[in-house]
Design a protein around this motif. Sequence first.
Motif, PDB file in Angstrom:
ATOM      1  N   ALA A   4       0.973  -1.119   0.305  1.00 23.84           N
ATOM      2  CA  ALA A   4       0.315   0.102  -0.324  1.00 23.84           C
ATOM      3  C   ALA A   4       1.158   1.352  -0.366  1.00 23.84           C
ATOM      4  O   ALA A   4       0.729   2.327  -0.893  1.00 23.84           O
ATOM      5  CB  ALA A   4      -1.323   0.177   0.991  1.00 23.84           C
ATOM      6  N   GLU A   5       1.869   1.074   0.617  1.00 25.97           N
ATOM      7  CA  GLU A   5       2.900   2.345   0.928  1.00 25.97           C
ATOM      8  C   GLU A   5       3.497   2.983  -0.578  1.00 25.97           C
ATOM      9  O   GLU A   5       3.241   3.724  -0.997  1.00 25.97           O
ATOM     10  CB  GLU A   5       3.942   2.414   2.006  1.00 25.97           C
ATOM     11  N   ALA A   6       4.397   1.959  -1.342  1.00 22.35           N
ATOM     12  CA  ALA A   6       5.059   1.716  -2.395  1.00 22.35           C
ATOM     13  C   ALA A   6       3.388   2.063  -3.611  1.00 22.35           C
ATOM     14  O   ALA A   6       4.074   3.455  -4.525  1.00 22.35           O
ATOM     15  CB  ALA A   6       5.605   0.554  -2.956  1.00 22.35           C
ATOM     16  N   LEU A   7       2.360   1.553  -3.245  1.00 21.68           N
ATOM     17  CA  LEU A   7       1.925   1.836  -4.664  1.00 21.68           C
ATOM     18  C   LEU A   7       1.182   3.716  -4.467  1.00 21.68           C
ATOM     19  O   LEU A   7       0.870   4.013  -4.868  1.00 21.68           O
ATOM     20  CB  LEU A   7       0.275   0.994  -4.217  1.00 21.68           C
ATOM     21  N   SER A   8       0.728   3.596  -2.919  1.00 22.06           N
ATOM     22  CA  SER A   8       0.677   5.406  -3.031  1.00 22.06           C
ATOM     23  C   SER A   8       1.750   6.155  -3.333  1.00 22.06           C
ATOM     24  O   SER A   8       1.232   7.164  -3.863  1.00 22.06           O
ATOM     25  CB  SER A   8       0.188   5.360  -1.581  1.00 22.06           C
ATOM     26  N   GLU A   9       3.102   6.449  -3.112  1.00 18.72           N
ATOM     27  CA  GLU A   9       3.992   6.759  -3.169  1.00 18.72           C
ATOM     28  C   GLU A   9       3.802   7.360  -5.062  1.00 18.72           C
ATOM     29  O   GLU A   9       4.364   8.426  -5.261  1.00 18.72           O
ATOM     30  CB  GLU A   9       5.325   6.359  -2.916  1.00 18.72           C
ATOM     31  N   VAL A  10       3.700   6.252  -5.891  1.00 22.69           N
ATOM     32  CA  VAL A  10       3.914   5.809  -7.722  1.00 22.69           C
ATOM     33  C   VAL A  10       2.170   6.343  -7.662  1.00 22.69           C
ATOM     34  O   VAL A  10       2.376   7.926  -8.147  1.00 22.69           O
ATOM     35  CB  VAL A  10       4.315   4.912  -7.193  1.00 22.69           C
ATOM     36  N   TYR A  11       1.441   6.179  -7.289  1.00 17.92           N
ATOM     37  CA  TYR A  11       0.168   6.803  -7.340  1.00 17.92           C
ATOM     38  C   TYR A  11       0.506   8.682  -7.214  1.00 17.92           C
ATOM     39  O   TYR A  11      -0.413   9.001  -8.005  1.00 17.92           O
ATOM     40  CB  TYR A  11      -0.934   6.281  -6.716  1.00 17.92           C
ATOM     41  N   GLY A  12       0.957   9.129  -6.194  1.00 20.41           N
ATOM     42  CA  GLY A  12       0.822  10.490  -6.028  1.00 20.41           C
ATOM     43  C   GLY A  12       2.135  10.991  -7.267  1.00 20.41           C
ATOM     44  O   GLY A  12       1.855  12.631  -7.295  1.00 20.41           O
TER      45      GLY A  12
END
Length: 382
Positions: free
Chosen positions: A154-162
């Motif tokens: 979730a943390e990695a996906l959210s960083e990339v999403y941003g």
Amino acid sequence: MKAQLRRHRIETPSWAYGNSGTRFKVYAQAGVPRTPQEKIADAAKVHELTGVAPSIALHIPWDKVDDYPALARFATDHGIAIGAINPNVFQEDDYRLGSVCNPDPKIRRKATDHLLECVEVGVRTGSTILSLWFADGTNYPGQDSIRARQDRLAEALSEVYGQLPDGMRMLVEYKLFEPSFYTMDLPDWGTSFAHCVNLGPKAQVLVDTGHHAPGTNIEFIVALLLRAGKLGGFHFNSRFYADDDLMVGAADPFQLFRIMHEIVAADALAPEADVAFMLDQCHNIEPKVPAMIRSVLNVQEATAKALLVDREVLAKAQAEGDVLGANAVLMDAYNTDVRPLLAELRTEDGLDPDPIGAYHRSGYQQKIEAERVGGSAMGWGA
Ligand code: RM4
Ligand code: MN
Ligand code: MN
């Protein structure tokens, strides 16, 4: 109906033009591309002959180049565009225990940085899709914390999403098993869906037809994701047993029709619906360019049959509880031979009515076999 078929778009994957095989043997084929440009040329040939395959997905670093805008221009000059960008966080020793879910924060950082690099590749090639698949998972009970791995994901996906620019979306693919055998960190549509819902509207689920347990009702998943606005696209291929990556529509053309029926029923065929119809295949023993043409035609034929479903009669039969009548409407469409109609459509559009015959007559195979000598053929890992 012809207008809808003309606007249908099917994306072919760069990796399907290179050599591939199983873990037992990769068979080399003559004329296989040695560069990303040669893969683009093959994809352009598929589009030239079918008229419905105007983009090519890239896999980074297999298709790494110094100058991405130049690569995009090369594609445009050949009549196609760069499609989805697929990062690769599964082919390095560092990723033995996972990429973005790895227990080591340094390795998670490296994996996330590669995803961000791929966002940049997307920007420079004019791509609108970042397509994510993770080999992450565990082989043994107790090997790692299932919950902690979800947190890291979730943390990695959210960083990339941003970091996604406007107009770019993130598709999150799932796979039941392989290469991990005890748990995959994204094993099913529900896990992908939960992450995508938390991320926001630019994150959607990618359905690879080869990534389910045998007997899974894929069209149900498709209908459900469409209803939630979370179907980002497909990786089409056929499977008999596991992730076989065979030509789509070869093993189960009826399943492909049932999937396309759900798409048409939800009015999601047109490019504006933003469902990406992509192929993810490996042609291990068959010649690659004609196999890709066959695959595109298989999707097109299933789509034409889905468009033939008499929706008014179907809705009436459904409302009246006419079980056999409703089923017959679907079967009538499925059992119609749409090949003459598609041949007519191509002729009207100035294409050869028989794209595979046209490929064999074109001399392209002889040309690439003669020209593509020396250098090393591209394939898995290259
Ligand atoms: C995976 C998955 C990905 C593809 C790789 C090569 O099984 O399907 O989409 O990029 O294989
Ligand atoms: Mn896939
Ligand atoms: Mn796969």
